[in-house]
Design a protein around this motif. Structure first.
Motif, short mmCIF file in Angstrom:
data_model
loop_
_atom_site.label_atom_id
_atom_site.label_comp_id
_atom_site.label_asym_id
_atom_site.label_seq_id
_atom_site.Cartn_x
_atom_site.Cartn_y
_atom_site.Cartn_z
N ILE A 171 1.25 -8.10 -12.36
CA ILE A 171 1.74 -7.40 -13.54
C ILE A 171 1.36 -5.92 -13.49
CG2 ILE A 171 1.53 -7.20 -16.05
CD1 ILE A 171 3.27 -9.54 -15.15
N GLN A 172 0.13 -5.63 -13.08
CA GLN A 172 -0.28 -4.23 -13.00
C GLN A 172 0.48 -3.49 -11.91
OE1 GLN A 172 -4.61 -4.48 -12.67
NE2 GLN A 172 -4.82 -4.39 -14.89
N PHE A 173 0.79 -4.19 -10.83
CA PHE A 173 1.61 -3.61 -9.77
C PHE A 173 3.00 -3.28 -10.32
CE2 PHE A 173 4.67 -4.30 -6.29
CZ PHE A 173 4.24 -3.34 -5.40
N GLY A 174 3.56 -4.21 -11.11
CA GLY A 174 4.87 -3.98 -11.74
C GLY A 174 4.84 -2.82 -12.71
N ALA A 175 3.70 -2.65 -13.40
CA ALA A 175 3.58 -1.54 -14.34
C ALA A 175 3.63 -0.20 -13.60
CB ALA A 175 2.27 -1.66 -15.12
N ILE A 176 2.91 -0.12 -12.48
CA ILE A 176 2.93 1.11 -11.68
C ILE A 176 4.34 1.39 -11.18
CG2 ILE A 176 2.19 2.11 -9.48
CD1 ILE A 176 -0.51 0.76 -9.92
N ALA A 177 5.04 0.35 -10.72
CA ALA A 177 6.40 0.52 -10.17
C ALA A 177 7.40 0.96 -11.23
CB ALA A 177 6.86 -0.79 -9.53
N THR A 178 7.06 0.75 -12.50
CA THR A 178 7.97 1.16 -13.58
C THR A 178 7.41 2.35 -14.35
OG1 THR A 178 6.95 -0.48 -15.07
CG2 THR A 178 8.93 -1.15 -13.87
N GLY A 179 6.42 3.02 -13.79
CA GLY A 179 5.90 4.23 -14.40
C GLY A 179 5.08 4.02 -15.65
N VAL A 252 -3.90 0.82 -8.34
CA VAL A 252 -4.87 0.20 -9.23
C VAL A 252 -6.28 0.40 -8.66
CG1 VAL A 252 -5.68 -1.96 -10.25
CG2 VAL A 252 -3.22 -1.54 -9.98
N GLY A 253 -7.16 0.97 -9.45
CA GLY A 253 -8.54 1.15 -9.03
C GLY A 253 -9.44 0.06 -9.59
N TRP A 254 -10.41 -0.36 -8.81
CA TRP A 254 -11.36 -1.37 -9.27
C TRP A 254 -12.77 -0.98 -8.85
CZ3 TRP A 254 -13.33 -2.80 -4.66
CH2 TRP A 254 -12.45 -2.83 -3.55
N LEU A 255 -13.71 -1.42 -9.64
CA LEU A 255 -15.12 -1.14 -9.38
C LEU A 255 -15.86 -2.47 -9.36
CD1 LEU A 255 -17.63 0.73 -9.23
CD2 LEU A 255 -17.62 0.78 -11.73
N ASP A 256 -16.53 -2.75 -8.25
CA ASP A 256 -17.31 -3.98 -8.12
C ASP A 256 -18.79 -3.65 -8.30
OD1 ASP A 256 -15.15 -5.62 -7.71
OD2 ASP A 256 -15.26 -5.51 -5.53
N ALA A 257 -19.48 -4.50 -9.04
CA ALA A 257 -20.88 -4.26 -9.34
C ALA A 257 -21.68 -5.54 -9.18
CB ALA A 257 -21.03 -3.72 -10.76
#
Length: 349
Positions: A171-179, A252-257
């Motif tokens: 879904i987040q990938f689709g959001a980026i693809a649709t601006g 999409v950026g992610w932070l692992d902790a």
């Protein structure tokens, strides 16, 4: 032997057994993700006297389930920062006294002070590495590396496109693809329609890093969503023809902790393990030997070669401006995303 002597010996044996257990550091993490590298585990064990016992998960939901169903079993858990709030709210992890972590002072302040890891003035996560979910390409399929996410929809690559089988990521990938903003999607129908138009392009949905690498090695795919660290390992460790792309539309950026689960039986060992994992010496060796995401430790990144991907590209302000870091997602939205994703997958043969 007197009864008192027998009791004393028994007490001593129990104490020794307890100390042996306490010397174990139980770590819950992704398999093949740095913390379980044999050479790293051996070096940590030699330096601290703690024995690492690894357990693994294949999704953040599985990680949370393991914490819920095994209270007191784990001493360290790797958590995507977007899930830290949920783990904190459920009481699955405990506050961390970072005075016991020498390398904490060298973490980038924007990562260390992230509201995703700090709640009510207490620290619940120590930033480890960060990276991107974007696209990676099989170099054999392109004369020139693409710069747009729209390459996924190019008919020339029909049947040779892959997506990870993860609803949130899709879904987040689709959001980026649709601006749209991945953390504030205004028009879900547009996202759904965009992803639906991608389904005829799909060869399969992947679940593990090894799946992706094997398909590239067999020249079965041209392009697909992938993680920056994984792409780096594919190229460096396995010599695969893979190029990671941060498209003009964004990524999409992610932070692992690392966090310490509630009920940890070896907090001191956990602190030592976390300190080792954010140490520049470990990180540089990890990146050089295997390929890694970007360290949250600014000193560690500075010790990489000037032309290293994690320094030259991921440290580029222009690239940074295109990154949108994941924020926590509500259970309602997560369920909605899963329903949409399941509907979309039905159309893939």
């Amino acid at each position: 032997m007197t009864g008192i002597s027998k009791l004393a010996l028994l007490a001593a044996a129990v104490m020794i057994a307890q100390q042996a257990v306490a010397a174990e550091v139980h770590v819950l993490n992704w398999k093949g993700y740095g913390a379980d590298e044999p050479w790293a585990v051996a070096a940590f064990e030699k330096a601290t006297g703690n024995k690492v016992v690894n357990d693994f998960f294949n999704s953040e939901q599985e990680m949370l389930t393991k914490l819920r169903t095994n209270p007191g079993l784990y001493d360290v858990v790797m958590i995507n920062a977007a899930f830290n709030d949920q783990a904190t709210t459920e009481g699955l992890i405990q506050p961390i006294d970072v005075s016991g972590i020498a390398n904490y002072k060298d973490l980038g302040p924007e990562k260390a002070q992230s509201p995703l890891l700090n709640h009510d003035g207490k620290i619940y996560g120590v930033p480890w590495v960060w990276g991107l979910t974007s696209i990676a390409v099989n170099d054999k399929a392109f004369d020139k590396t693409p710069t747009s996410i729209q390459v996924m929809w190019d008919e020339a690559h029909k049947g040779r496109v892959v997506l990870r089988d993860d609803a949130l990521e899709a879904i987040q990938f689709g959001a980026i693809a649709t601006g749209q903003d991945i953390n504030d999607i205004k028009d879900m129908e547009v996202v759904k329609a965009k992803l639906a138009s991608l389904m005829p392009q799909i060869r399969t949905f992947w679940g593990a890093e090894n799946d992706w690498n094997q398909m590239v090695a067999a020249n079965q795919i041209d392009v697909g969503t992938y993680w920056s660290g994984s792409a780096g390992r594919a190229k460096k460790n396995f010599k695969l023809p893979v190029t990671f792309v941060v498209p003009e539309e964004g990524a999409v950026g992610w932070l692992d902790a690392f966090s310490i689960p509630a009920g940890s039986k070896n907090v001191d060992g956990a602190l030592a393990f976390i300190d080792y994992m954010i140490d520049p010496a470990f990180y540089v060796e990890w990146d050089n030997k295997v390929g890694a995401p970007v360290s949250a430790n600014v000193k560690a990144v500075a010790e990489l070669p000037a032309d290293a991907f994690n320094r030259a590209v991921m440290g580029d302000p222009e690239v940074a401006s295109r990154i949108r870091f994941q924020a926590p997602v509500s259970d309602a939205d997560r369920e909605r995303y899963l329903q949409i994703w399941q509907e979309l997958k039905v159309n893939v043969q």
